[in-house]
Design an enzyme around this catalytic site. Structure first.
Site, PDB file in Angstrom:
ATOM      1  N   GLU A  40      15.247  -3.775   7.422  1.00 17.50           N
ATOM      2  CA  GLU A  40      14.557  -2.573   7.871  1.00 17.50           C
ATOM      3  C   GLU A  40      15.582  -1.571   8.398  1.00 17.50           C
ATOM      4  OE1 GLU A  40      12.495   0.463   9.022  1.00 17.50           O
ATOM      5  OE2 GLU A  40      11.507  -1.155   7.909  1.00 17.50           O
ATOM      6  N   ARG A 116      -2.946   1.372  11.749  1.00 13.88           N
ATOM      7  CA  ARG A 116      -1.821   0.844  10.985  1.00 13.88           C
ATOM      8  C   ARG A 116      -0.916  -0.033  11.847  1.00 13.88           C
ATOM      9  NH1 ARG A 116       3.443   1.445   9.777  1.00 13.88           N
ATOM     10  NH2 ARG A 116       4.093   1.374   7.591  1.00 13.88           N
ATOM     11  N   ARG A 203      -3.318  15.837  12.027  1.00 14.51           N
ATOM     12  CA  ARG A 203      -3.780  14.516  12.440  1.00 14.51           C
ATOM     13  C   ARG A 203      -3.897  14.427  13.958  1.00 14.51           C
ATOM     14  NH1 ARG A 203      -2.955  10.569   8.327  1.00 14.51           N
ATOM     15  NH2 ARG A 203      -1.798  11.371   6.535  1.00 14.51           N
ATOM     16  N   ASP A 313       4.714   2.292  -1.560  1.00 13.07           N
ATOM     17  CA  ASP A 313       5.032   3.708  -1.736  1.00 13.07           C
ATOM     18  C   ASP A 313       6.314   3.930  -2.526  1.00 13.07           C
ATOM     19  OD1 ASP A 313       2.783   4.516  -0.449  1.00 13.07           O
ATOM     20  OD2 ASP A 313       3.767   5.195   1.390  1.00 13.07           O
ATOM     21  N   ALA A 326      -2.309   2.152   1.412  1.00 17.90           N
ATOM     22  CA  ALA A 326      -1.981   0.859   2.026  1.00 17.90           C
ATOM     23  C   ALA A 326      -2.592  -0.286   1.232  1.00 17.90           C
ATOM     24  CB  ALA A 326      -2.475   0.826   3.472  1.00 17.90           C
TER      25      ALA A 326
END
Length: 410
Positions: A40, A116, A203, A313, A326
């Site tokens: 990551e 999420r 958002r 993605d 997702a």
């Protein structure tokens, strides 16, 4: 598989796709001898994003990999987790002071919604013991040889693997490297970088208690609404709100601004100026709205080359208008895990395994990518027969219902 020669799998990216793959391998690849590493780029797992949809097929996958009990605790008490027909969205025309109900969208099993970050936490709890997570590892190079894939990271470290799985998102380094270096991807330069969809999304998350004070009995705490996308998350304690503003003629152009920034409440209210009070009261409860440019990638004709493949993605970044991004990433991960679990040829079987994965998932992923784009256009009346319709215009109800039926089929 020879116990002395484990299959070394590297996953680039610790998002939903990468973590689902790890959790699925733990559950369904128990007979395989695997060494699994997740790399990551960020220094920690960040709680980014907001609400996501879990459609019935995706829910079945998450149940299969052992997350049903943990995720059920995150759902509202009245959530439908079986095939009972249930409300997915209530669709209204709200762009004038007196909103008009158009149609209720109902489907078997409906859609479950979670935050999420909550899903990511549960996936992290379910990765296998043989999975090693490496943070602050930004990939800069991947070169395939006859038997291995050699990786190099920004910090100068190197490693190798038998199978490289790119779950590194819409700006995927692996996708860019494949397009630049691999002849199978040489004609896909249009998919190198994400493309602006011409849409921005505002958002915010609204506490239910605050909304109840502002507008007692507001339907958003119970009923999902589009094309403001509004639905409850976090066991119904928060309302996820997304307001879309589109300029279809700008699709594919360069977005003049940062991909995300915090904006004023006045800006988000101005986008919906003149809309019904039920909408405006909800927006007044968003004290720190953010504005996101909505990007996608142009469809890729293939996701796989040799021992390297794309998922999530990295393979099919799409607009959010189907609530399927997702879910498609989770489906990618599950199919890939199932193929790995049934690979009985060790390293030699990897190229064939990935070709099968590509043949199963690439057509579906690209189809959903395109339908999501069309869905977004239709939701804002950018559809055949609506060319002259502008915000606030009156539209014949039967004409609206015909359009909504198309949305429901999608």
């Amino acid at each position: 598989m020879d116990s002395a020669a484990p299959l070394r799998i590297a996953i680039i990216g610790g998002g939903i796709s990468g973590l689902t793959l790890a959790a699925a391998l733990k559950r369904i690849a128990i007979a395989q001898n695997i060494v699994l590493d997740i790399y990551e780029a960020a220094p920690q797992f960040e709680e980014i994003g907001a609400g996501i949809n879990l459609w019935p097929r995706v829910w079945e996958i998450l149940k299969e990999i052992g997350l049903e009990d943990a995720l059920t605790k995150l759902l509202p008490e009245d959530a439908v987790t079986d095939s009972t027909p249930s409300l997915v969205f209530e669709i209204r025309k709200s762009d004038h002071p007196n909103g008009v109900p158009i149609m209720d969208m109902i489907m078997n099993g409906g859609a479950l919604r979670v935050h999420r970050a909550d899903l990511q936490k549960e996936l992290l709890k379910n990765i296998p013991e043989y999975c090693h997570v490496h943070l602050s590892k930004k990939l800069i190079s991947c070169i395939e040889t006859d038997e291995r894939v050699n990786l190099k990271f920004q910090d100068g470290s190197t490693t190798s693997c038998d199978l490289l799985i790119a779950a590194d998102g819409i700006k995927s380094t692996v996708r860019k490297l494949l397009i630049k270096q691999n002849e199978l991807f040489s004609e896909l330069e249009s998919s190198l970088e994400p493309v602006w969809s011409g849409t921005v999304a505002y958002r915010g998350l609204v506490p239910v208690e605050m909304l109840e004070e502002e507008f007692p009995g507001h339907r958003a705490s119970k009923v999902p609404i589009m094309h403001l996308i509004i639905y409850p998350v976090a066991q119904g304690r928060l309302i996820n709100v997304v307001v879309f503003s589109s300029s279809p003629e700008k699709e594919g152009t360069i977005y003049d601004g940062p991909p995300m920034l915090q904006v004023s409440q006045e800006e988000i209210l101005s986008v919906c100026d003149g809309w019904e009070e039920e909408v405006l009261s909800l927006l007044r409860c968003i004290h720190a709205p953010t504005k996101w440019a909505v990007y996608a990638i142009n469809p890729l004709s293939r996701w796989t080359a040799g021992r390297i493949t794309l998922t999530g993605d990295a393979a099919h970044a799409m607009t959010p208008h189907l609530g399927a991004g997702a879910g498609q990433a989770i489906e990618d991960a599950y199919v890939l895990a199932a193929l790995i679990a049934n690979n009985h040829k060790g390293r030699e079987g990897i190229p064939r395994l990935l070709e099968v994965y590509n043949s199963v998932r690439q057509p579906i992923g690209n189809y959903v990518l395109e339908i999501s784009r069309i869905q977004g256009m239709h939701c804002q009346f950018n559809a055949p027969g609506f060319e002259d319709v502008r915000e606030g215009d009156e539209v014949e109800l039967m004409k609206l219902k015909s359009l909504i039926k198309t949305l429901s089929r999608n």
